[in-house]
Structure formats: structure tokens, C-alpha cells
Design an enzyme around this catalytic site. Sequence first.
Site, mmCIF file in Angstrom:
data_model
loop_
_atom_site.group_PDB
_atom_site.id
_atom_site.type_symbol
_atom_site.label_atom_id
_atom_site.label_comp_id
_atom_site.label_asym_id
_atom_site.label_seq_id
_atom_site.Cartn_x
_atom_site.Cartn_y
_atom_site.Cartn_z
ATOM 1 N N PRO A 1 0.846 -1.193 0.000
ATOM 2 C CA PRO A 1 0.000 0.000 0.000
ATOM 3 C C PRO A 1 0.888 1.252 0.000
ATOM 4 O O PRO A 1 1.965 1.247 0.607
ATOM 5 C CB PRO A 1 -0.793 -0.099 1.302
ATOM 6 C CG PRO A 1 -0.524 -1.452 1.855
ATOM 7 C CD PRO A 1 0.734 -1.943 1.250
ATOM 8 N N LYS A 2 0.465 2.270 -0.684
ATOM 9 C CA LYS A 2 1.168 3.556 -0.637
ATOM 10 C C LYS A 2 0.576 4.340 0.532
ATOM 11 O O LYS A 2 -0.422 5.048 0.400
ATOM 12 C CB LYS A 2 1.009 4.316 -1.944
ATOM 13 C CG LYS A 2 1.894 5.548 -2.057
ATOM 14 C CD LYS A 2 1.792 6.170 -3.445
ATOM 15 C CE LYS A 2 2.720 7.373 -3.551
ATOM 16 N NZ LYS A 2 2.356 8.457 -2.620
ATOM 17 N N VAL A 3 1.187 4.188 1.676
ATOM 18 C CA VAL A 3 0.670 4.781 2.909
ATOM 19 C C VAL A 3 0.784 6.308 2.828
ATOM 20 O O VAL A 3 1.805 6.848 2.400
ATOM 21 C CB VAL A 3 1.438 4.239 4.129
ATOM 22 C CG1 VAL A 3 0.920 4.869 5.415
ATOM 23 C CG2 VAL A 3 1.309 2.716 4.191
ATOM 24 N N ASP B 1 -3.077 6.132 -0.587
ATOM 25 C CA ASP B 1 -3.487 6.836 -1.805
ATOM 26 C C ASP B 1 -3.089 6.061 -3.059
ATOM 27 O O ASP B 1 -2.986 6.634 -4.140
ATOM 28 C CB ASP B 1 -2.938 8.263 -1.849
ATOM 29 C CG ASP B 1 -1.419 8.314 -1.809
ATOM 30 O OD1 ASP B 1 -0.786 7.254 -1.677
ATOM 31 O OD2 ASP B 1 -0.870 9.427 -1.911
ATOM 32 N N GLY B 2 -2.880 4.748 -2.897
ATOM 33 C CA GLY B 2 -2.545 3.902 -4.034
ATOM 34 C C GLY B 2 -1.692 2.734 -3.591
ATOM 35 O O GLY B 2 -1.704 2.345 -2.413
#
Length: 559
Positions: free
Chosen positions: A124-126, A278-279
Site C-alpha cells: 500500500p502507498k501509505v 493513496d494507491g
Amino acid sequence: MRLWKCIGLILLVWHLPAWAVCPVWSPVRASEEISRLQQQITQWNDSYWKQGISVVDDSVYDQLNAQLIQWQRCFGENSSTDLSAPPISGTASHPVPHTGVRKLADKQEVRQWMRNRCDLWVQPKVDGVAVTLVYRDGKLVRAISRGNGLTGEDWTSKVRQIPSIPRTTKGLLANSTLQGEIFLQRSGHIQQKSGGMNARAKAAGIMMRQDNPESLRSLAIFIWAWPDGPAVMRERLQQLADAGFGLTQQYTQAVKNADEVEHARTNWWNSALPFVTDGVVVRAESEPEARHWLPGQGDWLAAWKYPPVARVSEVTGIQFSVGKSGKIAVVALLAPVTLDDKRVQRVNIGSVRRWNEWDIAPGDHILVSLAGQGIPRIDDVVWRSTQRTKPTPPDNRFNSLTCFYATPECQEQFVARLVGLGAKDVLGLEGIGEAGWRELHRVYRLEHIFSWLTLTQAQLQSTFGINRGGKLWHQFNQSRHLPFTRWVVAMGVPLTQATLNTSRDSAWRQLRGRDEKGWQQLPSMGARRVRLVVQWLENREIIALSNWLAAQRITGFMP
């Protein structure tokens, strides 16, 4: 954190919606617009970097900053300075520079990026603020904000107050440099439902404030890089987990193709997570030696961000329409934007009063999202143009008892009444919408809302073609046999369907025969509703229409 945004912003500019087209402005106006937006972004930056306060949502900031760059390019102004970058005030050097991450626009770009790479993993793009942790002899000796990727602020004392970040390590981690994201802890956060919640700005604000150290306890860290760490990803993840950085192992998955990346991305988008994302980031297991890491050159990893839940779009015009009840509705026409695969070019503002409250004019930029059932809605006015000319709305002289008959000033409400009576739950006239009704009225100058009943099959076929015209003629004739209540609704009676059903009136003379007391005995009939019904029944245009329908031998209207 607003670092190395120039790379992301350049990509964002190339993927901007239609409002990225250069505006037709004079040099003077272009200078004014650019200067005002520069000043606004500078003010937001001052609040963000100096006070740890985010005045505007992160996504709005990013999109307006990209808009500024686009305007500068359009009018040849200097755009070399990245306003989103932090002030160069940190002096603590990173042992290993932060590379940043390349943004990929869609699945096809992900597939192309993965094509010549192997041993890939997805995370996950934290959404938080990036930091470097430095451990020496098993102790946390330095924590540095990302800054410009080479130097940053010394955050050591604050990071040591975050309980979830280990102060000591052992084994290979005893002398290591780690890079990760300090984030605001969430309980069961579902990105698809709750969005970004400005989590990045909130985490940055907590790290920058001098007061309230208790708020640091709400933070945690996700480690996404261990420069010069173990070559095998599984070993890397296990050692991080053993040291207290368990989230990295829990949320890192091996992937072989873009389909698996998409599956993980969708799963994390809809699942309850302990952080805002966010991605996703796809990364290769094999990384260069840390001495080769440089800002902007991390080609072994790439990000595929989630589509924004809200987009900024320029208002290109304001449109007014009169509904069948005479109410004036205001619609904002937009430069097209895409939300959840839906192309949005217009958004309903509501009444004239609501439009005045929003104070929206062409040239303004508004934040648009999708409400239930994918209906566009306005979330905010994020930027107002320097030159604002608002159109004048139509006179508010229409109501529920006007425009049953066609006149030049009644054009819009008259057409709205035609569209309304053709609805599925009224007369069910399929295959003809607003454009079709306008065309019929243009060609045959319909006298009133039921004049279409007299059109012949030949007339309809000459207007709409053999097949469509024939089908419409058949529907028009079939409507003659519909129940009386459907025709009363088509006439705009101010009664609910439930009240009509309860009344059991099946003829016009029965409706006309009720007095006020008789109406009051029916459900949902307060004093105001009774007055409306009486006024409607006594309206001369309604009486004329009922007589005309009787002449057409429509069920329930004949004496």
C-alpha cells in the site's frame, strides 16, 4: 509530504482534465490570475510548513498547484520553482537519499513497467510523511524528515516519543538505515468510503508542532525501504517484523503481473486498514547499492495511485432551466473531468438561492465528487477567478399552474411538462426525451401539453423516421387506454399517488365534486395541500384541458 512533488506534478499536468487547455486571457489578466494563485499557494505553504496546519485538502492543493504550473507554461512565465517543495531549512543529512517514486497512470502503464522486471512485490502507498531512521549499535540515534531528499529536519526527539517506533534493534538492524512513512493511526479505515481525510497534513502537523506531545502517540510507521538490507525480500520482511516493524510484512505481497497488482490495489481500496492510503507501490526485490540512490532516480519502484474521489474543475458556464413545476434550476457547466470512470461535464447547483449562496461564476474552480448512484455534486468552491461575470437568471414568474399551453415565454416549462408526462410512471411514452419533444414542438407548434395526441402516424414518421415514428404513434394511441389517475398525474395534479389511490376517484366529475372538507378527510392532505388542489381544479387552463381530453374520449373525462 509535499516533497519531490515536481516529478508528480509534471505527471499530473500531463494527465490534467480539459481545463489544462490554455485559457484565452489577455496578458494582463493572465498575470493577475497567476499572481493571485501563486500568493494563495504560498500562504498555504507557510501554514503547512511553518505551523503544521493544512488550510486546504491535500488533493485540492495538488490539483491547484498543477493548474498553476500549467498556466505558467501557457503564458511563458517562470515555473522553475516548485512551490510545493518544503523550505530548505533542514541541515541534517540523510545517510541514504530519498529517491521518490515514479507515478504510473493506469494498468497499462503498470503492465509496461513490469514487463522487463522480475521478483516484484506490491505494498500500500501509505499516506503520511516520509522519514529516515538511523540505528547505530542497536539504538535509534537519528530521525530525519525527508526535506529535499538529501537533507531534512532533525526529528529525533519527536520520533523517540512515538511508542510504536522501536528505540532499539538487534542483528542486521542494529546498524541500519530505514526509510518509511510516519502515518496517523486509523482503526478500520476503508479508503473507498472515507477517502484521504487529509491524513498526510495531519501527520505533518503533529510532527511540526512544538506543543501537545501526547498527539505523537497517535502516529506509527510503515517501513518501505531498507537500503543495503538483505537481498531476499522475505528475509528482509521477517527481520523487520521481528524488530517491531510488522506492518511491512503484513502488507507486502509478491506479484507476477499487472492483474495481481490490480487485485491487491482493489482489495486494499475496499478493506479496513490501520492507515490511509493513496494507491499502491510496486517494487523490485533487487535494489541498487545505497551509494547509488539519488532523488528522482528510484527506477526499481513505481506507484499506481487511486483515482481521486473529488476533482477540481473549471466552471465554463452557468445554465438555467425551468422545471415542470416552474422552479428554476441552476446547472454549472464544467471542463470535463473523470470520476470513477464517469465523465463529468455538468453538475446541478440547485435553486437560484442556492446558487447565490455558493457564489459560483464562470472561470471559478470547484471541487466535484460523486454522491449516491454516481450523481455529481459540488463539495466546495476552491478558487475564484479575478474577473467574475455572473449571468442573470430568468424571471421567477412560473409556478405549478403555469405553462400548460405553449407561449414564447413558457418554452422551458412547457417542454419540462412534456418530458414529465412521458415518464415511465406517468404515461410511459418510451423513445422520446427532451430533444424529441422539442423537435415535435418546433415542427408542429403544439398548442398544449396533450396536442401530440392528434398527430398522425405519417407526421411522426416524417419527423422521426419510419421505425421510430411508427413506434411513437403506437405508444401515443395506447396511452388513450391508460387509467384515469395516470392522466390526472400527467396534468400535474398536486396529489400523491397514495392519496389518489385512497380517493378511488375514477372520473373527472368525482374530483370536481369534492369540497375542501372532503379533501381534508384523505391522507396526507393538510390545509396547504387542500388549497393547492382546489386552485388546480379551478384553474381555467386545467378545465380547458379536461374538456379537450373529454373530446378525445380519454377514460374518465367523458361526461
